[in-house]
Design a protein around this motif. Sequence first.
Motif, PDB file in Angstrom:
ATOM      1  N   ASP A 189       1.662  -7.238  -5.907  1.00  0.00           N
ATOM      2  CA  ASP A 189       3.054  -6.818  -5.703  1.00  0.00           C
ATOM      3  C   ASP A 189       3.297  -6.329  -4.284  1.00  0.00           C
ATOM      4  N   VAL A 190       2.251  -5.899  -3.590  1.00  0.00           N
ATOM      5  CA  VAL A 190       2.420  -5.344  -2.225  1.00  0.00           C
ATOM      6  C   VAL A 190       1.409  -6.029  -1.319  1.00  0.00           C
ATOM      7  N   PRO A 191       1.735  -7.125  -0.675  1.00  0.00           N
ATOM      8  CA  PRO A 191       0.781  -7.820   0.203  1.00  0.00           C
ATOM      9  C   PRO A 191       0.350  -6.917   1.359  1.00  0.00           C
ATOM     10  N   LEU A 192      -0.956  -6.979   1.685  1.00  0.00           N
ATOM     11  CA  LEU A 192      -1.522  -6.134   2.741  1.00  0.00           C
ATOM     12  C   LEU A 192      -2.077  -7.006   3.848  1.00  0.00           C
ATOM     13  N   LYS A 193      -2.049  -6.455   5.072  1.00  0.00           N
ATOM     14  CA  LYS A 193      -2.730  -7.066   6.209  1.00  0.00           C
ATOM     15  C   LYS A 193      -3.728  -6.039   6.737  1.00  0.00           C
ATOM     16  N   PHE A 194      -4.977  -6.470   7.001  1.00  0.00           N
ATOM     17  CA  PHE A 194      -6.034  -5.546   7.430  1.00  0.00           C
ATOM     18  C   PHE A 194      -6.242  -5.665   8.933  1.00  0.00           C
ATOM     19  N   VAL A 195      -6.238  -4.515   9.596  1.00  0.00           N
ATOM     20  CA  VAL A 195      -6.416  -4.458  11.046  1.00  0.00           C
ATOM     21  C   VAL A 195      -7.376  -3.310  11.361  1.00  0.00           C
ATOM     22  N   ASP A 196      -8.579  -3.619  11.904  1.00  0.00           N
ATOM     23  CA  ASP A 196      -9.538  -2.600  12.382  1.00  0.00           C
ATOM     24  C   ASP A 196      -9.848  -1.525  11.336  1.00  0.00           C
ATOM     25  N   GLY A 197     -10.169  -1.919  10.128  1.00  0.00           N
ATOM     26  CA  GLY A 197     -10.626  -0.949   9.131  1.00  0.00           C
ATOM     27  C   GLY A 197      -9.508  -0.279   8.360  1.00  0.00           C
ATOM     28  N   TYR A 198      -8.251  -0.557   8.659  1.00  0.00           N
ATOM     29  CA  TYR A 198      -7.164  -0.031   7.847  1.00  0.00           C
ATOM     30  C   TYR A 198      -6.187  -1.164   7.580  1.00  0.00           C
ATOM     31  N   ALA A 199      -5.162  -0.894   6.745  1.00  0.00           N
ATOM     32  CA  ALA A 199      -4.240  -1.946   6.316  1.00  0.00           C
ATOM     33  C   ALA A 199      -2.814  -1.535   6.634  1.00  0.00           C
ATOM     34  N   VAL A 200      -1.903  -2.521   6.725  1.00  0.00           N
ATOM     35  CA  VAL A 200      -0.471  -2.283   6.912  1.00  0.00           C
ATOM     36  C   VAL A 200       0.280  -3.119   5.895  1.00  0.00           C
ATOM     37  N   LEU A 201       1.514  -2.693   5.601  1.00  0.00           N
ATOM     38  CA  LEU A 201       2.339  -3.450   4.664  1.00  0.00           C
ATOM     39  C   LEU A 201       3.797  -3.309   5.067  1.00  0.00           C
ATOM     40  N   ASP A 202       4.636  -4.124   4.419  1.00  0.00           N
ATOM     41  CA  ASP A 202       6.085  -4.108   4.663  1.00  0.00           C
ATOM     42  C   ASP A 202       6.674  -2.940   3.898  1.00  0.00           C
ATOM     43  N   PRO A 203       7.354  -1.979   4.590  1.00  0.00           N
ATOM     44  CA  PRO A 203       7.918  -0.822   3.881  1.00  0.00           C
ATOM     45  C   PRO A 203       8.907  -1.232   2.790  1.00  0.00           C
ATOM     46  N   GLY A 204       9.667  -2.309   3.024  1.00  0.00           N
ATOM     47  CA  GLY A 204      10.634  -2.734   2.022  1.00  0.00           C
ATOM     48  C   GLY A 204       9.950  -3.197   0.743  1.00  0.00           C
ATOM     49  N   ARG A 205       8.884  -3.994   0.897  1.00  0.00           N
ATOM     50  CA  ARG A 205       8.164  -4.443  -0.280  1.00  0.00           C
ATOM     51  C   ARG A 205       7.544  -3.257  -1.034  1.00  0.00           C
ATOM     52  N   LEU A 206       7.079  -2.256  -0.271  1.00  0.00           N
ATOM     53  CA  LEU A 206       6.496  -1.061  -0.897  1.00  0.00           C
ATOM     54  C   LEU A 206       7.537  -0.324  -1.735  1.00  0.00           C
ATOM     55  N   GLU A 207       8.746  -0.104  -1.151  1.00  0.00           N
ATOM     56  CA  GLU A 207       9.760   0.631  -1.889  1.00  0.00           C
ATOM     57  C   GLU A 207      10.196  -0.123  -3.132  1.00  0.00           C
ATOM     58  N   ALA A 208      10.279  -1.481  -3.009  1.00  0.00           N
ATOM     59  CA  ALA A 208      10.664  -2.275  -4.178  1.00  0.00           C
ATOM     60  C   ALA A 208       9.624  -2.153  -5.291  1.00  0.00           C
ATOM     61  N   ALA A 209       8.340  -2.175  -4.914  1.00  0.00           N
ATOM     62  CA  ALA A 209       7.283  -2.056  -5.918  1.00  0.00           C
ATOM     63  C   ALA A 209       7.297  -0.681  -6.561  1.00  0.00           C
ATOM     64  N   ILE A 210       7.578   0.364  -5.739  1.00  0.00           N
ATOM     65  CA  ILE A 210       7.635   1.724  -6.290  1.00  0.00           C
ATOM     66  C   ILE A 210       8.801   1.852  -7.274  1.00  0.00           C
ATOM     67  N   GLU A 211       9.964   1.282  -6.924  1.00  0.00           N
ATOM     68  CA  GLU A 211      11.121   1.339  -7.831  1.00  0.00           C
ATOM     69  C   GLU A 211      10.805   0.599  -9.137  1.00  0.00           C
ATOM     70  N   LYS A 212      10.103  -0.521  -9.006  1.00  0.00           N
ATOM     71  CA  LYS A 212       9.724  -1.279 -10.212  1.00  0.00           C
ATOM     72  C   LYS A 212       8.811  -0.429 -11.106  1.00  0.00           C
ATOM     73  N   TRP A 213       7.848   0.285 -10.451  1.00  0.00           N
ATOM     74  CA  TRP A 213       6.928   1.148 -11.230  1.00  0.00           C
ATOM     75  C   TRP A 213       7.682   2.290 -11.889  1.00  0.00           C
ATOM     76  N   LYS A 214       8.663   2.863 -11.142  1.00  0.00           N
ATOM     77  CA  LYS A 214       9.428   3.975 -11.703  1.00  0.00           C
ATOM     78  C   LYS A 214      10.208   3.524 -12.941  1.00  0.00           C
ATOM     79  N   ALA A 215      10.755   2.294 -12.871  1.00  0.00           N
ATOM     80  CA  ALA A 215      11.470   1.798 -14.048  1.00  0.00           C
ATOM     81  C   ALA A 215      10.509   1.620 -15.215  1.00  0.00           C
ATOM     82  N   TYR A 216       9.322   1.103 -14.906  1.00  0.00           N
ATOM     83  CA  TYR A 216       8.294   0.946 -15.959  1.00  0.00           C
ATOM     84  C   TYR A 216       7.900   2.313 -16.521  1.00  0.00           C
TER      85      TYR A 216
END
Length: 658
Positions: free
Chosen positions: A595-622
Motif C-alpha cells: 500500500d505504501v511503495p518505498l525507495k531505499f537510499v543509503d540505509g534508509y527509505a523514503v515514500l510519497d507523503p500523499g500515498r502515506l496519508e491515503a494508506a493511514i486514512e484507509k487503516w483508520k476506516a478499517y
Amino acid sequence: MAAQTTQTIFGVDIVKGSSRSREAPRYAVAVLNGSVEKYSSVSRFKLLRLIRQYRPGILAVDSITELAENRKELVRFLKRLPPEVKLVQVTGNEHQEPLTKLGRDNGITFNPVMPDEEAFAAACLASMGVGYIVSAFEDRTVIKVSRGRSLGRGGWSQNRYRRKVQGKVREKVREIEAKLKDRVYDMTITEGFGGYVNGTFIVNARRSDLGIHSSREEDVQVTVTSVEKEAIEFIPLQRRKRDYIIVGVDPGTTTAVAILDLNGRLVEVTSSRVSSIPDIIEHISEKGRPVVIATDVVPPPGAVEKIKRAFKAVLFTPNERIPVEEKVRLARPLGYSNDHERDALAAAVKAFNTYKNKFAQIDKKTPSHLDANDVKALAIEGKPIEMALDMLTAPPAPERPRGAILPETEPDAKLEELRARLKQKEEQVENLRSYMGDLRRDMKHLELRVSSQDRIIRNLKSKGIDDVRRTREITIRDGEIARLKKESADLKRRNSELQSNMDRLKHIRAMEFRGDKAPVKVVESLSKEAVLNCDRKFGIKAGDVIFVRDAGGGAEAAAMLAERGVKAVIKGTPMSHMAEERLFRAKVPVLPRDDVPLKFVDGYAVLDPGRLEAAIEKWKAYAAGVEKRGREEKLLGIIDEYRAKRAREYRNDSKASD
C-alpha cells in the motif's frame, strides 16, 4: 608451667553456651607471647577481634566442637581467621585424649573446672608441639575478579558505563596476573564490551603465601578464597624428624628434586642451577629418610645412582621414558614452576602409584600400635607384608620360672649372626668408598668448571644486567604501544560510524523540511535489539514512520515502538497477531508494504507523503469498522445474556407455581 615460645599462641576454652545451643557462647582466652594475658569471658565477635589484633600463629582448643557444630560451620569459622593462623586441637585427631591426662604427661598442672586455666593449658601444650592442626583447605587458592556493582537498568549512558566498569575489571585482572607471574595457576576470563565481565585464577599456593587479599573498590571487587578439602584433615603439629619419603630427581644443568611422603602428599618440590650432588643429598636428608629414589628416564642417570647409593634406597625407573603428556597429567595436580620440577615430580608420583595398592593393604593390616610407614619401608625393600609385621612386633618376654636356668646361645648361631653383620658393614664401607671416589672426581670437575665460569661471569655481569633491563623495558613499551594502537583503531572505527550516522540524519532532516518525500526509518526486525539499534543510529521519536523489514517478532518490540509515539509502522513481512494487536490498541496504523511503495537510499527509505496519508486514512476506516463490530458484538452479547437470564427466571417461576 608454661613453655617458652617464639610466636603468639592463643588458648581457648568455652565458658558457657555451646555451638549447638541458642545461647551465644562465651570463651576464656589465654595469650602466650613472652608473657601471659588472660580474658575470662569474651564473645565470639571479640575473640575474632583479638585474633586479628594479635595475629597468633596457633589457635589451640581442646575440642573443635566448642567452635563449630558441624563441618560447614567450622569451615565458615576458619575462613574468618587470618590465613597464617593454624587451628590446633591439642587432645588429638579423631581419637582424643583427656586434657588432664595430656597436662599430667607434659608436666602442666591446672584446675580443670576453671575455663581460663584450661585455655592456658591448651596454649602451653600447643607451644610444646602437642596436638593436631585442623586442615580444611588445600594448598590452592581461587581469586575471582568481578564487577563491584550492578550495571542497572540502562539509559543513555549505559554502554559508556558498561565499558568503563568492564575496563576496570580487565585492569585488575592484568594487575593480579602480573603479581602471579612466578606462580603456577589456571586462568579463565569472560570477555565483555570494552573489557572483561569477570576473571578467575586457580593458583597452586596457599592464600597466606600470595599477598593478595579480598577487596572492594568503586567498580571492581576481588574475592580470595581457599579451596576446601573433601574432608577435614588432622595433621600432627610436631612431625617426626625422619619421616620416610619418596624422592624424584631430575639431574642436569638445573637439578630438580620432588619429595612425597608415603601417603602421596607433596612435601616439597624445588630446583636449582648451583646445587651439587652433595648439596642435594644433604638437602634430602634434612627432609626425611628416602626409601625410593625415582627418575623418569631409562637407563637412570649416574647422578641418580649416586644419590640412591648414598641412602641405600630402592631405585625406581619406569619401563620406558615417560611421555610429556603423562608427565603433565601426573604433576599438574601438585603444582610445579618449570619443566625440571615437572619431570622430578612425575617420577616421584609414578613411583608412588607403583606402590599405592600395596600401601593400601598395609594400612588395613597394620595394628594400631605399629606405625604403618615402618611396614611400608620394609615392604619397599622387598619384605612380604606378614614378615614386615613380624619384624616390627616385639615378641613378649617369656616368664622365667624360678630355679630354671636359661640355655646359653649356641656358638654357631651367634657366629653366623656376627658374620652376617660383618658382611653388611663391609658392603656399606665399599659403597661409601665408591661414593667418595665419585665425589672426588666430581669435585675436581666442578673446580675446573667454576674457574671457567667465573671468568665468563666477570665478562658478562655488567653487560648482562644492562641488556636484561633494556629488553624488559622494550617489552613493556611494545606491549603498551600495541594496546594504544588497538584502542586508537577502535576509536577511529567508532568515529567513522558516528560520522556516517550524522550524515544520514542530516539528509533525513533535510527531506523532512522540504516535504517532497517523507523519510522512513528502517528497523531490520521486530525485536528489542533491532529497535534499540535503530534508535541509537537515527533516533526514534514521536511522529516517525517506521519500516520493519522482518515483522515476525514479538509484542515487546511493538510496545517499544508504540511507547515512542510513532506515526505508522510499515511491515515488510506478515506480522504476528499479538504484535499487531498491541499496535492496534495504541492506535498506531500497521500498513502493508504494497500500500505504501518505498525507495531505499543509503540505509534508509523514503515514500510519497500523499500515498502515506491515503494508506493511514484507509487503516483508520478499517479500525473504525473493527471497533464498530466490536461494540455491536458486545451489545448483542449483553442482549443474549439478558434473554437467557429471563428464560431461567421464567422456568424457575413455572416450577414454583406447579
